[in-house]
Enzyme design. Structure first.
Site, PDB file in Angstrom:
ATOM      1  N   TRP A  69       0.819  -1.220   0.000  1.00  0.00           N
ATOM      2  CA  TRP A  69       0.000   0.000   0.000  1.00  0.00           C
ATOM      3  C   TRP A  69       0.851   1.268   0.000  1.00  0.00           C
ATOM      4  O   TRP A  69       0.534   2.240  -0.692  1.00  0.00           O
ATOM      5  CB  TRP A  69      -1.009  -0.007   1.153  1.00  0.00           C
ATOM      6  CG  TRP A  69      -2.165  -0.908   0.829  1.00  0.00           C
ATOM      7  CD1 TRP A  69      -2.538  -2.033   1.514  1.00  0.00           C
ATOM      8  CD2 TRP A  69      -3.082  -0.796  -0.282  1.00  0.00           C
ATOM      9  NE1 TRP A  69      -3.625  -2.608   0.895  1.00  0.00           N
ATOM     10  CE2 TRP A  69      -3.980  -1.884  -0.199  1.00  0.00           C
ATOM     11  CE3 TRP A  69      -3.226   0.108  -1.339  1.00  0.00           C
ATOM     12  CZ2 TRP A  69      -5.008  -2.087  -1.124  1.00  0.00           C
ATOM     13  CZ3 TRP A  69      -4.248  -0.084  -2.263  1.00  0.00           C
ATOM     14  CH2 TRP A  69      -5.123  -1.167  -2.149  1.00  0.00           C
ATOM     15  N   ASP A 115      -1.535   7.019   6.134  1.00  0.00           N
ATOM     16  CA  ASP A 115      -2.624   6.183   5.623  1.00  0.00           C
ATOM     17  C   ASP A 115      -2.970   5.193   6.737  1.00  0.00           C
ATOM     18  O   ASP A 115      -2.220   4.264   7.002  1.00  0.00           O
ATOM     19  CB  ASP A 115      -2.161   5.436   4.357  1.00  0.00           C
ATOM     20  CG  ASP A 115      -3.223   4.487   3.818  1.00  0.00           C
ATOM     21  OD1 ASP A 115      -4.295   4.345   4.443  1.00  0.00           O
ATOM     22  OD2 ASP A 115      -2.978   3.881   2.749  1.00  0.00           O
ATOM     23  N   LYS A 149     -12.613  -0.883   6.148  1.00  0.00           N
ATOM     24  CA  LYS A 149     -11.850  -1.852   6.933  1.00  0.00           C
ATOM     25  C   LYS A 149     -12.319  -1.832   8.391  1.00  0.00           C
ATOM     26  O   LYS A 149     -12.791  -2.826   8.902  1.00  0.00           O
ATOM     27  CB  LYS A 149     -10.360  -1.536   6.888  1.00  0.00           C
ATOM     28  CG  LYS A 149      -9.505  -2.031   5.720  1.00  0.00           C
ATOM     29  CD  LYS A 149      -9.906  -1.763   4.361  1.00  0.00           C
ATOM     30  CE  LYS A 149      -9.117  -2.305   3.222  1.00  0.00           C
ATOM     31  NZ  LYS A 149      -8.080  -1.465   2.666  1.00  0.00           N
TER      32      LYS A 149
HETATM   33  C1  LIG Z   1      -7.511  -0.989   1.422  1.00  0.00           C
HETATM   34  C2  LIG Z   1      -6.391  -0.026   1.538  1.00  0.00           C
HETATM   35  C3  LIG Z   1      -6.199   1.003   0.605  1.00  0.00           C
HETATM   36  C4  LIG Z   1      -7.089   1.177  -0.600  1.00  0.00           C
HETATM   37  O1  LIG Z   1      -8.335   1.634  -0.178  1.00  0.00           O
HETATM   38  P1  LIG Z   1      -9.498   2.018  -1.219  1.00  0.00           P
HETATM   39  O2  LIG Z   1     -10.502   2.607  -0.278  1.00  0.00           O
HETATM   40  O3  LIG Z   1      -9.932   0.743  -1.850  1.00  0.00           O
HETATM   41  O4  LIG Z   1      -8.965   3.001  -2.182  1.00  0.00           O
HETATM   42  C5  LIG Z   1      -5.153   1.876   0.806  1.00  0.00           C
HETATM   43  N1  LIG Z   1      -4.326   1.760   1.859  1.00  0.00           N
HETATM   44  C6  LIG Z   1      -4.471   0.780   2.782  1.00  0.00           C
HETATM   45  C7  LIG Z   1      -3.530   0.697   3.937  1.00  0.00           C
HETATM   46  C8  LIG Z   1      -5.510  -0.140   2.645  1.00  0.00           C
HETATM   47  O5  LIG Z   1      -5.666  -1.121   3.557  1.00  0.00           O
END
Ligand SMILES: *Cc1c(COP(=O)(O)O)cnc(C)c1O
Length: 359
Positions: free
Chosen positions: A101, A171, A195
């Protein structure tokens, strides 16, 4: 019958929250309509969104000079919005590379400015976070970006980097609200909701006010944080139902003792699972113990030829979505806030039984 859903995202939600949403589906609090059908410009919806923000602020102790934005487009859109808004005329930003990511964030930021790698754990196969003593930071960087929890690799920071006056950007898509966090250490935090917060379709941004308002020339209206900050996330139609659902989750977390209590439950679940894996002699987690994720637990079987049998048996036992990410292989159990201890106990019991039969 409800199963134990170990999906990495969209992921398990608290059963009580789903039940409440079900009860309120056709007639929210005597309004005679579903939240989905309400105008976003009038009561009662305005009250729902304001309460969601107030509860999130209470949970995380968000200081008053930070704005909370309810956006769309997923964490992926933030990979671009962050550099577009936070480069502020500086040539580049620092990024920390810890897995898949953070790599996506790095690639996207490269479209807007110069990206420097302040640290990388590539040499350790992305099986540990790089200790800050080895980081090479640029004091002139517009910001430093890192991924607090690598959802695919199962690698998590258990400390907050020191960046001096350089704004820290995180993030937190897969570990936000899993433990208390000092928001004042960050310039900006973002997270897709699907999540650990609520349904897909909502992206949360928490940003220090002074970082808003200097987007790069050509930034589209919708990708300018200022647009959303000035209009309380109601410049255009917000994802109303997802915000309502997130609000129910926030309220529930507050009632259940807030983030310290959440963190305690998460620690107990992770200790049970890692403890069993490490002692099993059959399953293996490749991550260095100090960097292991409390949210996503990847593991392999001694014999990958047994993977399909393992997954089939798990499904028969009501344990779903344990297949690892296609880029990682093996298994992955995501044990977000909403996964009860009973779910992890059921998984460990199944894993033990599987070893008895196939070990
Ligand atoms: C799932 C995830 C993403 C991508 O998220 P989207 O909402 O599908 O764009 C980005 N960073 C992390 C750490 C993730 O777990």
């Amino acid at each position: 019958m409800r199963v134990f859903n170990f999906s990495a995202g969209p992921a398990i939600l608290p059963e009580e929250v789903l039940a409440q949403a079900g009860e309120e589906m056709l007639d929210w609090h005597g309004s005679g309509m579903s939240v989905m059908e309400m105008s976003h410009r009038a009561e009662p919806y305005l009250g729902i969104q304001h309460q969601a923000e107030a509860d999130l602020r209470a949970l995380l102790g968000i200081p008053s000079d930070y704005r909370v934005l309810f956006l769309q487009g997923g964490a992926w859109t933030q990979f671009a919005m962050v550099p577009m808004n936070l480069l502020r005329g500086r040539p580049g930003a620092d990024y920390v590379h810890t897995g898949i990511w953070s790599e996506k964030a790095i690639e996207e930021a490269g479209r807007f400015g110069r990206v420097r790698l302040a640290a990388s754990s590539e040499s350790s196969g992305f099986h540990a976070v790089p200790p800050q003593s080895g980081w090479q930071m640029d004091p002139g960087a517009a910001y430093l970006h890192y991924t607090t929890n690598e959802t695919i690799g199962g690698v998590q920071f258990h400390w907050i980097p020191q960046t001096g006056t350089v704004p820290l950007v995180a993030d937190m898509s897969s570990d936000i609200l899993s433990q208390p966090v000092d928001v004042s250490r960050f310039g900006l935090i973002y997270a897709g909701a699907q999540k650990n917060i609520g349904p897909a379709g909502l992206t949360l941004v928490i940003v220090r006010e002074d970082l808003i308002g200097t987007p790069m020339p050509g930034t589209p209206t919708m990708l300018d944080y200022r647009t959303h900050a000035q209009h309380d996330s109601m410049f255009n139609t917000p994802p109303t139902w997802a915000i309502y659902m997130a609000g129910l989750v926030f309220a529930r977390l507050l009632r259940d003792g807030g983030l310290p209590a959440v963190a305690e439950r998460n620690r107990a679940k992770a200790e049970l699972l890692y403890g069993y894996i490490d002692g099993s002699g059959f399953y293996r987690n490749p991550v260095e113990p100090g960097s292991r994720s409390l949210m996503n637990v990847p593991f392999t079987l001694t014999d990958p030829a047994l993977d399909a049998t393992f997954l089939q048996g798990a499904e028969r036992n009501g344990l779903l979505q344990l297949k690892g990410h296609r880029l990682a292989g093996g298994m992955r159990a995501s044990i977000y806030n909403a996964m009860p201890l009973a779910g992890v106990e059921a998984l460990v019991n199944y894993m033990k039984e599987f070893v008895r039969q196939h070990g």
